[in-house]
Design a protein around this motif. Structure first.
Motif, mmCIF file in Angstrom:
data_model
loop_
_atom_site.group_PDB
_atom_site.id
_atom_site.type_symbol
_atom_site.label_atom_id
_atom_site.label_comp_id
_atom_site.label_asym_id
_atom_site.label_seq_id
_atom_site.Cartn_x
_atom_site.Cartn_y
_atom_site.Cartn_z
ATOM 1 N N PHE A 1 6.669 0.825 8.134
ATOM 2 C CA PHE A 1 7.218 1.783 7.179
ATOM 3 C C PHE A 1 6.114 2.699 6.679
ATOM 4 C CE2 PHE A 1 10.394 -1.721 5.946
ATOM 5 C CZ PHE A 1 11.426 -1.163 6.670
ATOM 6 N N VAL A 2 6.530 3.809 6.070
ATOM 7 C CA VAL A 2 5.591 4.684 5.367
ATOM 8 C C VAL A 2 5.858 4.542 3.873
ATOM 9 C CG1 VAL A 2 4.840 7.059 4.970
ATOM 10 C CG2 VAL A 2 5.445 6.316 7.277
ATOM 11 N N LEU A 3 4.808 4.189 3.130
ATOM 12 C CA LEU A 3 4.915 4.123 1.677
ATOM 13 C C LEU A 3 4.553 5.495 1.122
ATOM 14 C CD1 LEU A 3 5.238 2.386 -0.958
ATOM 15 C CD2 LEU A 3 2.775 1.982 -0.832
ATOM 16 N N ARG A 4 5.470 6.064 0.346
ATOM 17 C CA ARG A 4 5.216 7.382 -0.267
ATOM 18 C C ARG A 4 5.252 7.251 -1.784
ATOM 19 N NH1 ARG A 4 6.954 11.471 3.772
ATOM 20 N NH2 ARG A 4 7.692 10.246 5.533
ATOM 21 N N HIS A 5 4.340 7.971 -2.416
ATOM 22 C CA HIS A 5 4.317 8.034 -3.881
ATOM 23 C C HIS A 5 4.672 9.468 -4.248
ATOM 24 C CE1 HIS A 5 1.960 7.053 -7.834
ATOM 25 N NE2 HIS A 5 3.097 7.677 -8.058
ATOM 26 N N ASN A 6 5.770 9.638 -4.931
ATOM 27 C CA ASN A 6 6.296 10.974 -5.257
ATOM 28 C C ASN A 6 6.356 11.866 -4.003
ATOM 29 O OD1 ASN A 6 6.575 10.165 -7.877
ATOM 30 N ND2 ASN A 6 4.629 11.034 -8.560
ATOM 31 N N GLY A 7 6.794 11.274 -2.887
ATOM 32 C CA GLY A 7 6.998 12.027 -1.650
ATOM 33 C C GLY A 7 5.777 12.111 -0.763
ATOM 34 N N ARG A 8 4.596 11.809 -1.292
ATOM 35 C CA ARG A 8 3.351 11.945 -0.513
ATOM 36 C C ARG A 8 3.026 10.620 0.163
ATOM 37 N NH1 ARG A 8 -2.056 11.077 -1.733
ATOM 38 N NH2 ARG A 8 -1.433 10.289 -3.766
ATOM 39 N N PRO A 9 2.842 10.612 1.508
ATOM 40 C CA PRO A 9 2.528 9.348 2.180
ATOM 41 C C PRO A 9 1.193 8.789 1.697
ATOM 42 C CG PRO A 9 3.073 11.051 3.780
ATOM 43 C CD PRO A 9 2.938 11.744 2.456
ATOM 44 N N VAL A 10 1.185 7.507 1.314
ATOM 45 C CA VAL A 10 -0.087 6.890 0.882
ATOM 46 C C VAL A 10 -0.495 5.718 1.767
ATOM 47 C CG1 VAL A 10 0.058 7.634 -1.529
ATOM 48 C CG2 VAL A 10 1.070 5.448 -0.869
ATOM 49 N N ALA A 11 0.467 5.116 2.484
ATOM 50 C CA ALA A 11 0.108 3.943 3.299
ATOM 51 C C ALA A 11 1.159 3.693 4.367
ATOM 52 C CB ALA A 11 -0.010 2.708 2.398
ATOM 53 N N LEU A 12 0.744 2.974 5.410
ATOM 54 C CA LEU A 12 1.699 2.406 6.366
ATOM 55 C C LEU A 12 1.826 0.937 6.004
ATOM 56 C CD1 LEU A 12 0.462 3.952 9.750
ATOM 57 C CD2 LEU A 12 2.158 4.832 8.140
ATOM 58 N N THR A 13 3.038 0.405 6.087
ATOM 59 C CA THR A 13 3.236 -0.968 5.610
ATOM 60 C C THR A 13 3.984 -1.801 6.646
ATOM 61 O OG1 THR A 13 5.378 -0.509 4.563
ATOM 62 C CG2 THR A 13 3.416 -0.094 3.227
ATOM 63 N N GLY A 14 3.662 -3.089 6.687
ATOM 64 C CA GLY A 14 4.435 -4.010 7.512
ATOM 65 C C GLY A 14 5.838 -4.106 6.937
ATOM 66 N N PRO A 15 6.863 -4.163 7.785
ATOM 67 C CA PRO A 15 8.239 -4.088 7.279
ATOM 68 C C PRO A 15 8.610 -5.191 6.292
ATOM 69 C CG PRO A 15 8.215 -4.046 9.684
ATOM 70 C CD PRO A 15 6.787 -4.184 9.244
ATOM 71 N N HIS A 16 7.918 -6.317 6.337
ATOM 72 C CA HIS A 16 8.221 -7.367 5.357
ATOM 73 C C HIS A 16 7.146 -7.471 4.287
ATOM 74 C CE1 HIS A 16 10.698 -9.103 8.820
ATOM 75 N NE2 HIS A 16 11.461 -8.399 8.023
ATOM 76 N N GLY A 17 6.294 -6.447 4.200
ATOM 77 C CA GLY A 17 5.241 -6.450 3.187
ATOM 78 C C GLY A 17 4.011 -7.215 3.640
ATOM 79 N N GLN A 18 3.936 -7.531 4.932
ATOM 80 C CA GLN A 18 2.813 -8.359 5.405
ATOM 81 C C GLN A 18 1.531 -7.564 5.590
ATOM 82 O OE1 GLN A 18 5.438 -7.287 7.098
ATOM 83 N NE2 GLN A 18 5.329 -7.655 9.299
ATOM 84 N N SER A 19 1.600 -6.225 5.591
ATOM 85 C CA SER A 19 0.379 -5.432 5.754
ATOM 86 C C SER A 19 0.487 -4.122 4.993
ATOM 87 C CB SER A 19 0.103 -5.160 7.246
ATOM 88 O OG SER A 19 1.146 -4.386 7.794
#
Ligand SMILES: C[S@@+](CC[C@H](N)C(=O)[O-])C[C@H]1O[C@@H](n2cnc3c(N)ncnc32)[C@H](O)[C@@H]1O
Length: 349
Positions: free
Chosen positions: A327-345
């Motif tokens: 997944f892509v984690l976005r804060h107020n629309g801005r990408p900040v991180a790539l994440t493991g789908p279950h929160g593992q990374s």
């Protein structure tokens, strides 16, 4: 697992956006892709079943009697397991499916993929802590697409980033699940958990952590070999049962503004979601993004890279192979991180 990009309503091919294959070969492709790209490395059982189904014209014809959005591998396989299908070789699973098809069909038609993964709190936590520090206030959390609301308790769990010390807060339950997360990049890992003073969720069909059938369905949605996730689910459900979150039934676009208005004025409102927007058609996703912006709240989105792309938002610069399966984690629309789908990374950008 849940929707990443373009591979099934719970893992990609959005019910609202995927082209209807309308043919046995389209369904076969769906199961083959699921087996090769989703299940492989995660569940040997699901890999075997999905690949075998993709070459089984009789079973494909049966699945094709379902409405398109209900043919998704994750839903069909979970429905069979909800009714008792074990982790068996394909031949036995196939016999189970044919002999119990009316019941399996009924479960498929009445349930949907509502996988609720508390592990995702590990990827939200650094951003939540940053928001609390910047605003100098406790947080009011509103999760859209909350399922049973297990992601609404980031202050109650315990965390372990990169195998380091266990991070817990004053509100963490003593036997709370420990959420492990592998981190790369300059992630702002917190030293303490933010205070959550109010929490609420919106879901088309909120699941009830005190209802045996709902709990059994949540367990069936976890893939066969993933026992650690089942244990985590059990522990998180205990936390939710002790302090049931307010879960509002309805469409996120229709209920968002009124539920945000309920949040206490002395808290900083955070609207968050994960593995949800892939279920919406693109115009509905855009409407949601616009509403969140107009409400002026903090917004954390953890979705597939293609779910909320915006020109110039930086995701076009991220290598496709790097994003795959995350997944892509976005804060107020801005990408900040790539994440493991279950929160593992958590790979901070
Ligand atoms: C895969 S689950 C994810 C649950 C939770 N966000 C998590 O990360 O564990 C997706 C949830 O979104 C909900 N959902 C899908 N479309 C929705 C909509 N338009 N409005 C509200 N909820 C929706 C579904 O009912 C389901 O419970």
């Amino acid at each position: 697992m849940d929707s990443v990009n373009g591979a099934g309503p719970d893992r990609g091919r959005s019910a609202g956006t995927g082209a209807d294959p309308g043919t046995v070969s389209g369904t076969a492709d769906w199961y083959r892709n699921f087996g090769l790209h989703e299940a492989r490395g995660q569940s040997g059982c699901y890999e075997e079943w999905a690949l075998a189904i993709s070459q089984d014209p009789q079973l494909l014809a049966l699945i094709d009697t379902l409405p398109y959005a209900k043919r998704q591998p994750n839903l069909v396989l979970a429905a069979a397991r909800f009714l008792g299908a074990g982790n068996t070789p394909y031949a036995e699973f196939r016999r189970f499916l044919f002999s119990r098809w009316p019941q399996v069909r009924q479960v498929i038609l009445t349930r949907s993929t509502q996988t609720n993964e508390p592990g995702r709190c590990a990827v939200f936590l650094p951003s939540l802590a940053c928001i609390a520090a910047a605003e100098g206030k406790p947080l009011a959390l509103l999760e859209v697409g909350a399922s049973a609301g297990l992601v609404l308790f980031p202050d109650r769990y315990r965390y372990q980033y990169n195998g380091g010390p266990i991070l817990a807060g004053p509100a963490s339950a003593p036997d709370a699940p420990i959420l492990p997360c592998a981190v790369t990049g300059p992630a702002p890992l917190p030293s303490e958990l933010p205070t959550i003073s109010w929490r609420a969720g919106i879901d088309l069909n909120p699941l009830d952590s005190t209802n045996d059938d709902d709990v059994a369905w949540l367990h069936a949605l976890i893939w066969p070999e993933q026992e650690f996730r089942r244990q985590r689910l059990r522990a998180a459900l205990e936390i939710a049962r002790e302090d049931p979150p307010r879960l509002v039934a309805g469409d996120l676009n229709q209920r968002l503004a009124e539920v945000v208005a309920e949040a206490p004025a002395e808290a900083a409102v955070v609207v968050l979601h994960s593995a949800v927007l892939a279920y919406l058609a693109p115009p509905e996703r855009r409407k949601f993004a616009q509403t969140v912006r107009e409400l002026g709240v903090n917004w954390l989105s953890n979705e597939g890279a293609q779910v909320l792309p915006q020109p110039g938002d930086g995701t076009e610069g991220i290598d496709a192979d790097h994003v795959r399966g995350r997944f892509v984690l976005r804060h107020n629309g801005r990408p900040v991180a790539l994440t493991g789908p279950h929160g593992q990374s958590l790979d901070w950008l």
